[in-house]
Design a protein around this motif. Sequence first.
Motif, PDB file in Angstrom:
ATOM      1  N   GLY A 176      -3.530   1.314  -2.847  1.00  0.00           N
ATOM      2  CA  GLY A 176      -4.739   1.598  -2.089  1.00  0.00           C
ATOM      3  C   GLY A 176      -5.631   2.575  -2.838  1.00  0.00           C
ATOM      4  N   ARG A 177      -5.000   3.593  -3.409  1.00  0.00           N
ATOM      5  CA  ARG A 177      -5.764   4.590  -4.142  1.00  0.00           C
ATOM      6  C   ARG A 177      -6.417   3.976  -5.370  1.00  0.00           C
TER       7      ARG A 177
ATOM      8  N   ALA B 246     -13.256   0.592  -6.730  1.00  0.00           N
ATOM      9  CA  ALA B 246     -14.405   0.176  -5.923  1.00  0.00           C
ATOM     10  C   ALA B 246     -15.513   1.226  -5.907  1.00  0.00           C
ATOM     11  N   VAL B 247     -15.151   2.477  -6.187  1.00  0.00           N
ATOM     12  CA  VAL B 247     -16.138   3.557  -6.058  1.00  0.00           C
ATOM     13  C   VAL B 247     -17.409   3.322  -6.878  1.00  0.00           C
ATOM     14  N   PRO B 248     -17.294   2.889  -8.143  1.00  0.00           N
ATOM     15  CA  PRO B 248     -18.535   2.659  -8.904  1.00  0.00           C
ATOM     16  C   PRO B 248     -19.421   1.596  -8.264  1.00  0.00           C
TER      17      PRO B 248
ATOM     18  N   LEU C  48      -2.509  -1.823   0.886  1.00  0.00           N
ATOM     19  CA  LEU C  48      -3.387  -0.708   0.508  1.00  0.00           C
ATOM     20  C   LEU C  48      -3.133   0.548   1.322  1.00  0.00           C
ATOM     21  N   VAL C  49      -2.576   0.389   2.506  1.00  0.00           N
ATOM     22  CA  VAL C  49      -2.221   1.558   3.318  1.00  0.00           C
ATOM     23  C   VAL C  49      -0.812   1.336   3.867  1.00  0.00           C
ATOM     24  N   SER C  50      -0.194   2.448   4.267  1.00  0.00           N
ATOM     25  CA  SER C  50       1.123   2.334   4.892  1.00  0.00           C
ATOM     26  C   SER C  50       1.117   3.116   6.192  1.00  0.00           C
ATOM     27  N   LEU C  51       1.949   2.675   7.099  1.00  0.00           N
ATOM     28  CA  LEU C  51       2.050   3.307   8.415  1.00  0.00           C
ATOM     29  C   LEU C  51       3.486   3.771   8.617  1.00  0.00           C
TER      30      LEU C  51
ATOM     31  N   LEU D 262      -9.407   7.821   4.211  1.00  0.00           N
ATOM     32  CA  LEU D 262      -7.987   8.167   4.103  1.00  0.00           C
ATOM     33  C   LEU D 262      -7.677   8.958   2.834  1.00  0.00           C
ATOM     34  N   ALA D 263      -8.502   8.814   1.821  1.00  0.00           N
ATOM     35  CA  ALA D 263      -8.196   9.402   0.518  1.00  0.00           C
ATOM     36  C   ALA D 263      -7.874  10.891   0.577  1.00  0.00           C
TER      37      ALA D 263
END
Lengths: 140, 140
Positions: free
Chosen positions: A101-102, A108-110, A81-84, A46-47
């Motif tokens: 979320g971002r 979490a990426v590392p 973390l996300v929206s609809l 989604l990013a």
Amino acid sequence: MAGRDKFGDCACFNLRRAARLVTQAYDQVLAPSKLKATQFTLLAVLAPAGKGIAISALAEKLGMDRTTLTRNLAVVERAGLVSLRPGEDPRTKLVSLTANGRKALEEAVPLWREAQSEAIDRLGDEWGDFLKMTRRIAAI
Amino acid sequence: MAGRDKFGDCACFNLRRAARLVTQAYDQVLAPSKLKATQFTLLAVLAPAGKGIAISALAEKLGMDRTTLTRNLAVVERAGLVSLRPGEDPRTKLVSLTANGRKALEEAVPLWREAQSEAIDRLGDEWGDFLKMTRRIAAI
DNA sequence: AATATATAAGTGTATATACACCTATAGAGA
DNA sequence: TCTCTATAGGTGTATATACACTTATATATT
């Protein structure tokens, strides 16, 4: 009847077992982020999506059943973390990352990089073949 | 931060996606047998086991978490395909096929062969690599 | 024998998966 | 316009998965 049928060679069994074990490894490394592997993937996809992506399109991109995605989205939506929101076509719902979320993704990426490096190291020379093969299966 | 991290290369995502799609294919072919791919695997592994195998040993053989196996066994037990009885060590439970379980397996084998052939055909030259790779992952 | 430790298995809870079926709306054709 | 069909999405139900925790029993230690 047994003997010629080598169930240990079953493509489905071998693939599912591998997926179980790799998922456990990723989940363990991702644990401090509170994200499971599936959720990380969801946020990561989604990013880049600017103004949101429809659920069916997202399911297609993930090679995931639409109704499975609906349930998975409910989890990350509940976590904020996300929206609809409805798209121009009111039948559609556009999914997008929230600020939280971002942030969760960035944190979490590392950890993901760590798990991913470990996987690549373990596969060694076969890493390229691994990617090619799993993608070939997805190209059905 | 985005750009160098190619989430589309994620080993976990690619593996899980492949497992989802292959499982769907097998489940479709196995449908007339009323067995899902996981259940077929369970019965197939039990078929040669003479007087039964303990749950933990079976979980190990399947590369599956023991508690997952417990739930999966409940499904096939409810369907009358396997039976559980205490082993000599009363802490253990020995799992074995029932007559119905053996029959269900035998009826499903031709369907499995069909799904398996299709998978092998699709992978073509890479079939050997596929098996080696998934087993290598399981050998962690 | 009494206690401590290790092993076998189950339960509570939560996520992941997908089929069958349902609702709502857009777009096409009469 | 009215109807038919195609598309987007949700819900009921069931299986699959696994972590944290618990119970029961065997084995080792003192």
